[in-house]
Design a protein around this motif. Structure first.
Motif, mmCIF file in Angstrom:
data_model
loop_
_atom_site.group_PDB
_atom_site.id
_atom_site.type_symbol
_atom_site.label_atom_id
_atom_site.label_comp_id
_atom_site.label_asym_id
_atom_site.label_seq_id
_atom_site.Cartn_x
_atom_site.Cartn_y
_atom_site.Cartn_z
ATOM 1 N N SER A 267 0.828 8.984 -6.747
ATOM 2 C CA SER A 267 -0.473 9.064 -7.420
ATOM 3 C C SER A 267 -0.341 9.311 -8.921
ATOM 4 C CB SER A 267 -1.325 10.170 -6.794
ATOM 5 O OG SER A 267 -0.680 11.425 -6.913
ATOM 6 N N VAL B 119 0.865 -1.180 0.000
ATOM 7 C CA VAL B 119 0.000 0.000 0.000
ATOM 8 C C VAL B 119 0.902 1.231 0.000
ATOM 9 C CG1 VAL B 119 -1.778 1.266 1.233
ATOM 10 C CG2 VAL B 119 -1.800 -1.242 1.245
ATOM 11 N N LEU B 120 0.912 1.941 -1.103
ATOM 12 C CA LEU B 120 1.729 3.143 -1.231
ATOM 13 C C LEU B 120 0.888 4.373 -0.915
ATOM 14 C CD1 LEU B 120 3.465 2.228 -4.616
ATOM 15 C CD2 LEU B 120 4.516 2.151 -2.358
ATOM 16 N N LYS B 121 1.485 5.304 -0.209
ATOM 17 C CA LYS B 121 0.792 6.556 0.089
ATOM 18 C C LYS B 121 0.753 7.419 -1.174
ATOM 19 C CE LYS B 121 2.372 6.512 4.894
ATOM 20 N NZ LYS B 121 3.202 7.202 5.918
ATOM 21 N N GLU B 122 -0.434 7.776 -1.583
ATOM 22 C CA GLU B 122 -0.599 8.508 -2.829
ATOM 23 C C GLU B 122 0.112 9.858 -2.805
ATOM 24 O OE1 GLU B 122 -2.391 7.331 -5.681
ATOM 25 O OE2 GLU B 122 -2.156 5.491 -4.522
ATOM 26 N N ASP B 123 0.234 10.470 -1.613
ATOM 27 C CA ASP B 123 0.873 11.794 -1.518
ATOM 28 C C ASP B 123 2.358 11.698 -1.184
ATOM 29 O OD1 ASP B 123 0.561 10.835 1.024
ATOM 30 O OD2 ASP B 123 -0.174 12.709 1.900
ATOM 31 N N GLN B 124 2.922 10.485 -1.261
ATOM 32 C CA GLN B 124 4.349 10.289 -0.998
ATOM 33 C C GLN B 124 5.132 10.352 -2.302
ATOM 34 O OE1 GLN B 124 5.332 6.493 0.791
ATOM 35 N NE2 GLN B 124 7.031 7.368 1.956
ATOM 36 N N ARG C 248 4.177 1.570 -10.811
ATOM 37 C CA ARG C 248 3.955 1.191 -9.407
ATOM 38 C C ARG C 248 4.495 -0.209 -9.133
ATOM 39 N NH1 ARG C 248 -0.861 3.612 -6.519
ATOM 40 N NH2 ARG C 248 -1.286 5.578 -7.547
ATOM 41 N N ASP D 70 12.524 5.274 2.980
ATOM 42 C CA ASP D 70 11.899 4.682 4.169
ATOM 43 C C ASP D 70 12.485 3.315 4.481
ATOM 44 O OD1 ASP D 70 10.297 6.836 4.598
ATOM 45 O OD2 ASP D 70 8.468 5.944 3.748
ATOM 46 N N TYR E 1 4.882 12.379 -7.306
ATOM 47 C CA TYR E 1 4.019 11.722 -6.318
ATOM 48 C C TYR E 1 3.590 10.349 -6.842
ATOM 49 C CZ TYR E 1 3.727 16.122 -3.764
ATOM 50 O OH TYR E 1 4.032 17.248 -3.041
ATOM 51 N N VAL F 145 9.707 6.693 -0.790
ATOM 52 C CA VAL F 145 9.345 5.279 -0.639
ATOM 53 C C VAL F 145 10.600 4.445 -0.412
ATOM 54 C CG1 VAL F 145 8.366 3.270 -1.812
ATOM 55 C CG2 VAL F 145 7.255 5.498 -2.047
#
Length: 632
Positions: free
Chosen positions: A439, A392-397, A446, A405, A437, A402
């Motif tokens: 998103s 699950v990737l953060k859309e605003d990251q 992805r 982290d 981003y 990524v």
């Protein structure tokens, strides 16, 4: 006959040019594959052609009256309906025509007159126009092939894979003349893919599709469109031919760029002299210089995916499973499964959707616990688990965050270290993309980012669950090369037969009800053996049936004048085509059997099929004669 024409199509995504001023067309019966790297606009182009998106400029023209079917990469029905509601709604015109035909048939039988006959003729013509005669057969066949059985299920309760299969079934049920498919093999099991492959290759429909499945592509498509650097190139032939021609084109282009660079040096000296008297010839030479300069500077450095990670040391104890049992309610997944993994083992896992392949992987990685049995994992084992669901990737990251982290510095296979930014570049995320981003990434980008996060941990036991979904062919080729050289253990669950054949030589075949067959061989070898068994069983069944059946006495038709029912009409129409197809196959078999270079095994195989085809022609011909008497 031209079905689709594209003129001057241009589409930008922010500042990025996806494609510019492209032109192409599709003629009736052509089966074309669109090939491009992730993120360059394949899905966007298909959406524009399917009327789901609009270009910035240009025009898409369809032949008047043709039926078009479109399969999105990630279908979104957005409705609180059941599957049955959706099927009926999607085929309302066709179902209405069938009901009108059946009503007119009854009315004509009850009260035959000019009006009821006219109504019957109109209904029959409508059925012919919509090709609705075999709707019930197609409905039953297609839904069963895609394992869609509970039509009372609500769309909202379906998984992503179930929605994709349902969307594909709806497209095929509509019986379109032009079909546009975005990754049709995603979420299909191998039996479904092979059925779809045969269905599309034998049909007369016109097809444009994006797929990463090279066997599927080679066996279905006869033309390739290549989208690269915003331009479109057309290739006649299959994928293998395309690779050859693309390499030739790039080689020729490199030579042209080299010549342009040499010529530019000479012309640059002339330009620097700045001649004062510039006549017509001088101006033409200046214009020519700028053209040469553009050509010489046009060849950008080709980006390539680099998969270089350091594998953790692997000890003698790998992974042991002893009498492992797992079930959900009354569904048995594993029933006393036992296996000891060895160094460097490369195992493929196959089976129908829902038999427990992913559950098995979760048990191995201890993300799920078995009901009973033991799982012993070696102390040195470092799993790299690429799951079907992904992370699950953060859309605003941002992309670079990524990676950071997980680690700021990554150790490569040769021992050198790279900062996160350079490591991303190896995975085809150039600096300008690293601060994009999540998103904004395409589906394939992805998946590539997810693959990076798995490999960055330097695993020595890789588990890949459907790794080929949404990845472009360039990434797949590089991934295959990396895995081929990978020294650790490898487990692959994939519907990509080419990928499996290239990487694994040992299979776990999940047959259902807790049964897992251990097969020593490739997927293609397994399929050949299964087909031989099926042919032998069919031949034995035919032989037994012929012994039991006694010649029947001719039956007296009580209602010789009655009209055929809808189902009889449907069967009659299908029989004509089926007999013609069987006659054609029989002729091909006779021609093949005349070939003196065939091996004994090939002759036996062809002769067996010849007998089956001949018997089928006889059976269907008798039935056709019976129905033709009703037709009058």
């Amino acid at each position: 006959m031209n079905y689709l024409s594209v003129e001057g199509l241009t589409k930008n995504y922010g500042e990025k040019i996806l494609f510019k001023n492209i032109n192409f067309g599709l003629s009736k019966g052509e089966k074309v594959a669109l090939i491009a790297n992730n993120g360059v606009g394949k899905s966007t182009l298909l959406k524009i052609l399917g009327g789901k998106d609009t270009p910035d400029s240009g025009k898409v023209s369809l032949r008047n009256g043709i039926r078009v079917g479109f399969l999105d990469q990630e279908p979104d029905f957005g409705m609180h309906l059941t599957i049955n509601d959706l099927i009926n709604g999607a085929n309302s015109k066709l179902l209405s025509a069938i009901r009108e035909y059946e009503d007119s048939l009854v009315a004509q039988g009850d009260d035959y007159n000019d009006e009821t006959h006219r109504r019957f003729e109109l209904a029959s013509n409508k059925m012919e126009e919509l090709q609705a005669w075999d709707y019930e057969r197609r409905l039953t066949t297609i839904l069963s092939k895609f394992n869609i059985t509970d039509l009372t299920q609500h769309i909202d309760s379906l998984s992503g894979g179930q929605k994709k299969r349902l969307a594909l079934a709806l497209v095929l049920l509509d019986n379109p003349e032009l079909i546009i498919l975005d990754e049709p093999t995603n979420h299909l099991d191998l039996d479904m893919i092979e059925w779809l492959e045969e269905y599309l290759s034998q049909s007369t429909l016109t097809l444009l599709m994006v797929t990463h499945d090279r066997y599927f592509l080679d066996r279905v498509c006869n033309k390739i469109l290549e989208l690269t650097d915003g331009k479109l190139f057309r290739h006649e032939g299959n994928y293998s031919y395309f690779l050859e021609k693309r390499a030739e084109r790039e080689e020729v282009y490199d030579v042209e760029v080299g010549k342009a660079k040499q010529l530019m040096k000479k012309e640059l000296e002339w330009m620097r002299r700045m001649p004062k008297a510039r006549g017509t010839k001088s101006k033409a030479r200046i214009d020519s210089f700028y053209d040469i300069q553009d050509k010489a500077n046009s060849r950008r450095k080709k980006q390539e995916l680099k998969l270089e990670v350091r594998m953790s040391r692997i000890g003698g104890n790998i992974l042991d499973l002893k009498k492992v049992r797992k079930s959900y309610d009354d569904k048995l997944i594993l029933d006393g499964f036992e296996y000891s993994f060895k160094k460097g083992e490369r195992i493929g896992i196959i089976g129908k959707n829902g038999v427990g392949k992913t559950t098995f992987l979760n048990i191995i990685t201890q993300n799920e616990q078995p009901d009973s049995g033991k799982i012993n994992v070696g102390d040195t084992i470092v799993y790299g688990y690429y799951s079907q669901k992904g992370i699950v990737l953060k859309e605003d990251q941002r992309v670079i965050d990524v990676v950071k982290d997980i680690a700021d510095v990554i150790i490569l296979g040769d021992g050198t270290s790279l900062p996160a930014s350079q490591f991303l570049t190896h995975f085809l995320f150039p600096p300008e993309m690293q601060y994009t981003y999540v998103s904004k990434l395409s589906g394939g980008e992805r998946r590539r980012l997810y693959l990076l996060t798995v490999l960055i941990k330097n695993p020595n036991f890789l588990i890949l669950d459907e790794p080929t979904n949404d990845l472009d062919l360039l990434t797949l080729n590089k991934l295959e090369d990396f895995l081929h050289a990978f020294g650790g253990c490898l487990i692959v669950v994939s519907h990509d037969r080419y990928f499996m054949d290239k990487l694994v030589d040992h299979l776990f075949i999940f047959e259902g009800d807790g049964k897992v067959r251990d097969y020593n061989g490739t997927y293609s070898e397994y399929r050949e053996e299964e087909e031989e068994k099926e042919m032998l069983i069919e031949a034995e069944r035919k032989a037994a049936q012929q012994k039991k059946v006694e010649p029947e006495k001719p039956k007296v038709l009580v209602e010789a004048k009655r009209k055929m029912t809808f189902k009889e009409k449907q069967e009659f129409e299908n029989l004509e085509k089926e007999i013609a197809d069987l006659d054609a196959e029989k002729a091909e078999l006779e021609k093949s059997l005349a070939d003196t270079s065939l091996s004994h095994e090939q002759i036996v195989h062809l002769a067996s099929r010849f007998e089956i085809v001949k018997d089928s022609i006889d059976d269907k011909s008798l039935r056709w004669i019976e129905l033709s008497e009703l037709e009058g």
